[in-house]
Motif scaffolding. Structure first.
Motif, PDB file in Angstrom:
ATOM      1  N   LEU A 105      33.171  44.247  27.356  1.00  0.00           N
ATOM      2  CA  LEU A 105      33.851  43.399  28.293  1.00  0.00           C
ATOM      3  C   LEU A 105      35.474  43.518  27.845  1.00  0.00           C
ATOM      4  O   LEU A 105      35.597  43.243  26.666  1.00  0.00           O
ATOM      5  CB  LEU A 105      33.331  42.258  28.928  1.00  0.00           C
ATOM      6  CG  LEU A 105      31.878  41.971  29.279  1.00  0.00           C
ATOM      7  CD1 LEU A 105      31.671  40.420  29.223  1.00  0.00           C
ATOM      8  CD2 LEU A 105      31.757  42.828  30.536  1.00  0.00           C
ATOM      9  N   PHE A 106      36.291  43.607  28.850  1.00  0.00           N
ATOM     10  CA  PHE A 106      37.682  43.335  28.432  1.00  0.00           C
ATOM     11  C   PHE A 106      38.492  42.624  29.584  1.00  0.00           C
ATOM     12  O   PHE A 106      38.406  42.699  30.556  1.00  0.00           O
ATOM     13  CB  PHE A 106      38.550  44.809  27.788  1.00  0.00           C
ATOM     14  CG  PHE A 106      38.277  45.546  29.518  1.00  0.00           C
ATOM     15  CD1 PHE A 106      39.635  45.633  30.354  1.00  0.00           C
ATOM     16  CD2 PHE A 106      37.368  46.575  29.578  1.00  0.00           C
ATOM     17  CE1 PHE A 106      39.616  46.664  31.555  1.00  0.00           C
ATOM     18  CE2 PHE A 106      37.452  47.277  30.990  1.00  0.00           C
ATOM     19  CZ  PHE A 106      38.768  47.287  31.547  1.00  0.00           C
ATOM     20  N   GLY A 107      39.650  42.193  28.801  1.00  0.00           N
ATOM     21  CA  GLY A 107      40.852  41.370  29.490  1.00  0.00           C
ATOM     22  C   GLY A 107      42.067  42.190  29.075  1.00  0.00           C
ATOM     23  O   GLY A 107      42.102  42.500  28.071  1.00  0.00           O
ATOM     24  N   ARG A 108      43.082  42.156  29.963  1.00  0.00           N
ATOM     25  CA  ARG A 108      44.411  42.779  29.657  1.00  0.00           C
ATOM     26  C   ARG A 108      45.282  42.050  30.454  1.00  0.00           C
ATOM     27  O   ARG A 108      45.302  41.691  31.534  1.00  0.00           O
ATOM     28  CB  ARG A 108      44.272  44.230  29.918  1.00  0.00           C
ATOM     29  CG  ARG A 108      44.226  44.632  31.437  1.00  0.00           C
ATOM     30  CD  ARG A 108      44.041  46.157  31.801  1.00  0.00           C
ATOM     31  NE  ARG A 108      44.101  46.572  33.068  1.00  0.00           N
ATOM     32  CZ  ARG A 108      44.391  47.881  33.335  1.00  0.00           C
ATOM     33  NH1 ARG A 108      44.756  48.664  32.573  1.00  0.00           N
ATOM     34  NH2 ARG A 108      44.605  47.972  34.633  1.00  0.00           N
ATOM     35  N   VAL A 109      46.678  42.449  29.732  1.00  0.00           N
ATOM     36  CA  VAL A 109      47.672  41.371  30.253  1.00  0.00           C
ATOM     37  C   VAL A 109      49.051  42.607  29.847  1.00  0.00           C
ATOM     38  O   VAL A 109      48.931  43.297  28.631  1.00  0.00           O
ATOM     39  CB  VAL A 109      48.134  40.209  29.863  1.00  0.00           C
ATOM     40  CG1 VAL A 109      48.268  40.339  28.115  1.00  0.00           C
ATOM     41  CG2 VAL A 109      49.127  39.665  30.388  1.00  0.00           C
ATOM     42  N   GLY A 137      37.622  43.850  33.057  1.00  0.00           N
ATOM     43  CA  GLY A 137      36.853  44.941  33.421  1.00  0.00           C
ATOM     44  C   GLY A 137      35.861  44.912  32.575  1.00  0.00           C
ATOM     45  O   GLY A 137      35.615  44.059  31.531  1.00  0.00           O
ATOM     46  N   ALA A 138      35.089  46.242  32.593  1.00  0.00           N
ATOM     47  CA  ALA A 138      33.926  46.421  31.543  1.00  0.00           C
ATOM     48  C   ALA A 138      33.704  47.969  31.447  1.00  0.00           C
ATOM     49  O   ALA A 138      34.064  48.904  32.417  1.00  0.00           O
ATOM     50  CB  ALA A 138      32.679  45.997  32.031  1.00  0.00           C
ATOM     51  N   ASN A 139      33.454  48.509  30.325  1.00  0.00           N
ATOM     52  CA  ASN A 139      33.314  49.798  29.915  1.00  0.00           C
ATOM     53  C   ASN A 139      31.746  49.931  29.547  1.00  0.00           C
ATOM     54  O   ASN A 139      31.042  49.004  28.805  1.00  0.00           O
ATOM     55  CB  ASN A 139      33.985  50.319  28.679  1.00  0.00           C
ATOM     56  CG  ASN A 139      35.357  50.521  28.905  1.00  0.00           C
ATOM     57  OD1 ASN A 139      35.887  50.746  30.045  1.00  0.00           O
ATOM     58  ND2 ASN A 139      36.149  50.098  27.873  1.00  0.00           N
ATOM     59  N   GLY A 147      31.537  57.431  29.106  1.00  0.00           N
ATOM     60  CA  GLY A 147      30.908  56.293  29.917  1.00  0.00           C
ATOM     61  C   GLY A 147      31.409  55.944  31.240  1.00  0.00           C
ATOM     62  O   GLY A 147      32.449  56.998  31.704  1.00  0.00           O
ATOM     63  N   VAL A 148      31.454  55.071  31.835  1.00  0.00           N
ATOM     64  CA  VAL A 148      32.190  54.627  33.112  1.00  0.00           C
ATOM     65  C   VAL A 148      32.899  53.310  32.668  1.00  0.00           C
ATOM     66  O   VAL A 148      32.638  52.500  32.007  1.00  0.00           O
ATOM     67  CB  VAL A 148      31.271  54.439  34.314  1.00  0.00           C
ATOM     68  CG1 VAL A 148      30.774  55.679  34.768  1.00  0.00           C
ATOM     69  CG2 VAL A 148      30.412  53.464  33.872  1.00  0.00           C
ATOM     70  N   ARG A 149      34.222  53.163  33.594  1.00  0.00           N
ATOM     71  CA  ARG A 149      34.976  51.906  33.533  1.00  0.00           C
ATOM     72  C   ARG A 149      35.029  51.402  34.781  1.00  0.00           C
ATOM     73  O   ARG A 149      35.279  52.200  35.945  1.00  0.00           O
ATOM     74  CB  ARG A 149      36.190  52.155  32.844  1.00  0.00           C
ATOM     75  CG  ARG A 149      37.132  51.023  33.059  1.00  0.00           C
ATOM     76  CD  ARG A 149      38.528  51.585  32.551  1.00  0.00           C
ATOM     77  NE  ARG A 149      39.619  50.742  32.768  1.00  0.00           N
ATOM     78  CZ  ARG A 149      40.569  50.255  31.759  1.00  0.00           C
ATOM     79  NH1 ARG A 149      40.567  50.825  30.674  1.00  0.00           N
ATOM     80  NH2 ARG A 149      41.523  49.374  32.271  1.00  0.00           N
ATOM     81  N   ALA A 150      34.991  49.946  34.944  1.00  0.00           N
ATOM     82  CA  ALA A 150      35.437  49.107  36.211  1.00  0.00           C
ATOM     83  C   ALA A 150      36.268  48.108  35.785  1.00  0.00           C
ATOM     84  O   ALA A 150      36.006  47.545  34.969  1.00  0.00           O
ATOM     85  CB  ALA A 150      33.932  48.821  36.933  1.00  0.00           C
ATOM     86  N   ASP A 151      37.146  48.316  36.617  1.00  0.00           N
ATOM     87  CA  ASP A 151      38.132  47.206  36.372  1.00  0.00           C
ATOM     88  C   ASP A 151      39.055  46.355  37.369  1.00  0.00           C
ATOM     89  O   ASP A 151      38.915  47.204  38.684  1.00  0.00           O
ATOM     90  CB  ASP A 151      39.216  47.507  35.375  1.00  0.00           C
ATOM     91  CG  ASP A 151      40.133  48.838  35.971  1.00  0.00           C
ATOM     92  OD1 ASP A 151      41.147  48.605  36.537  1.00  0.00           O
ATOM     93  OD2 ASP A 151      39.745  50.001  35.537  1.00  0.00           O
ATOM     94  N   SER A 171      36.569  54.451  36.875  1.00  0.00           N
ATOM     95  CA  SER A 171      36.921  55.647  36.094  1.00  0.00           C
ATOM     96  C   SER A 171      35.794  56.314  35.066  1.00  0.00           C
ATOM     97  O   SER A 171      34.979  55.636  34.758  1.00  0.00           O
ATOM     98  CB  SER A 171      38.129  55.406  35.395  1.00  0.00           C
ATOM     99  OG  SER A 171      39.105  54.877  36.114  1.00  0.00           O
ATOM    100  N   PHE A 172      35.972  57.453  34.398  1.00  0.00           N
ATOM    101  CA  PHE A 172      35.182  58.251  33.505  1.00  0.00           C
ATOM    102  C   PHE A 172      35.998  57.970  32.548  1.00  0.00           C
ATOM    103  O   PHE A 172      37.079  58.062  32.319  1.00  0.00           O
ATOM    104  CB  PHE A 172      35.143  59.750  33.779  1.00  0.00           C
ATOM    105  CG  PHE A 172      34.674  60.425  32.811  1.00  0.00           C
ATOM    106  CD1 PHE A 172      33.313  60.476  32.189  1.00  0.00           C
ATOM    107  CD2 PHE A 172      35.480  60.968  31.643  1.00  0.00           C
ATOM    108  CE1 PHE A 172      32.831  60.858  31.158  1.00  0.00           C
ATOM    109  CE2 PHE A 172      35.149  61.753  30.654  1.00  0.00           C
ATOM    110  CZ  PHE A 172      33.727  61.802  30.252  1.00  0.00           C
ATOM    111  N   VAL A 173      35.224  57.269  31.246  1.00  0.00           N
ATOM    112  CA  VAL A 173      36.131  57.030  30.147  1.00  0.00           C
ATOM    113  C   VAL A 173      35.602  57.858  28.883  1.00  0.00           C
ATOM    114  O   VAL A 173      34.231  57.953  28.977  1.00  0.00           O
ATOM    115  CB  VAL A 173      36.057  55.531  29.634  1.00  0.00           C
ATOM    116  CG1 VAL A 173      34.612  54.954  29.731  1.00  0.00           C
ATOM    117  CG2 VAL A 173      36.937  55.276  28.609  1.00  0.00           C
ATOM    118  N   ARG A 174      36.211  58.003  27.790  1.00  0.00           N
ATOM    119  CA  ARG A 174      35.651  58.953  26.992  1.00  0.00           C
ATOM    120  C   ARG A 174      36.337  58.591  25.655  1.00  0.00           C
ATOM    121  O   ARG A 174      37.556  58.247  25.579  1.00  0.00           O
ATOM    122  CB  ARG A 174      35.833  60.461  27.054  1.00  0.00           C
ATOM    123  CG  ARG A 174      35.534  61.154  25.863  1.00  0.00           C
ATOM    124  CD  ARG A 174      35.317  62.650  26.199  1.00  0.00           C
ATOM    125  NE  ARG A 174      35.241  63.319  24.800  1.00  0.00           N
ATOM    126  CZ  ARG A 174      34.103  64.036  24.570  1.00  0.00           C
ATOM    127  NH1 ARG A 174      32.860  63.492  25.297  1.00  0.00           N
ATOM    128  NH2 ARG A 174      33.808  64.578  23.477  1.00  0.00           N
TER     129      ARG A 174
END
Length: 176
Positions: A105-109, A137-139, A147-151, A171-174
C-alpha cells in the motif's frame, strides 16, 4: 529554542550516514496505464507513465506524465464544444507499507501541472494549472517483477480559480 535547533541538527548529522547506506541501491519501478480524471462536471481520460525509485523499504520518489486520450463534450452558452486534457506532469514523495511480498500500500504527496484546452465554436482557450497533489493506492505483484497498480490522487489547484480534480488510475507496473 536555539538549543532545540542545535540538538536537532546534531541528531541529523548522526542519522545521515545510516540514511545514506539505505539510499545506495534504490529499487526502480516503471508503470503505464489509464487514468480517469473527474472534476465533478467533466470527465477526461489519459495515458499515464511513471518512473519511481524506492530509496528504502518505506520511502521513495516518483515522477509521472500523462497525455489526454478521452475528451469531453461541453456546452457553453448553448454552443457545443470539446474539453481536452493536453498533458500533465508531477513529482511525488511516496510512503510505502509492505503488506506481503506481493502486495504493498502507498500514499503519496507532490506537486504537478496540468494543461486543459477548450474548443467552442472554433475558439480555443488553454488553461494551465499548478496543483498540490495527494493520494493513495496499492501495487499487487504477480511475480517478483510484474504487477498491477490502482491509485486515487486529488489535484488541488493553487491558482485563484482553484478547484480540484480526482484521478483514478489502473496501470501495469514493473520492478527493475
Amino acid at each position: 529554542m536555539r538549543n532545540v535547533l542545535l540538538a536537532t541538527a546534531a541528531l541529523t548529522l548522526f542519522a545521515a550516514p545510516a540514511m545514506a547506506q539505505s539510499f545506495n541501491d534504490p529499487q526502480w519501478t516503471g508503470s503505464v496505464g489509464y487514468t480517469h480524471l473527474d472534476s465533478g462536471d467533466d470527465s477526461l481520460g489519459a495515458i499515464t507513465g511513471r518512473v519511481g525509485a524506492k530509496l528504502s523499504r518505506y520511502i521513495g520518489v516518483e515522477a509521472e506524465g500523462s497525455f489526454g486520450v478521452k475528451d469531453e463534450d461541453i456546452t457553453v452558452a448553448g454552443v457545443d464544444g470539446t474539453l481536452e486534457h493536453e498533458y500533465d506532469a508531477a513529482v511525488y514523495a511516496v510512503g510505502t507499507v509492505p503488506v506481503s511480498p506481493n502486495l504493498e500500500l502507498f500514499g503519496r504527496v507532490g506537486y504537478g501541472t496540468t494543461s486543459l484546452k477548450a474548443d467552442v465554436a472554433g475558439v480555443s482557450a488553454t488553461e494551465d494549472g499548478e496543483s498540490l497533489n495527494y493520494g493513495a493506492g496499492a501495487n499487487y505483484f504477480f511475480d517478483g517483477q510484474n504487477g498491477v497498480r490502482a491509485d486515487w490522487t486529488r489535484r488541488d489547484f493553487t491558482d485563484d480559480a482553484g478547484g480540484e480534480i480526482d484521478t483514478y488510475g489502473l496501470s501495469f507496473v514493473r520492478r527493475f
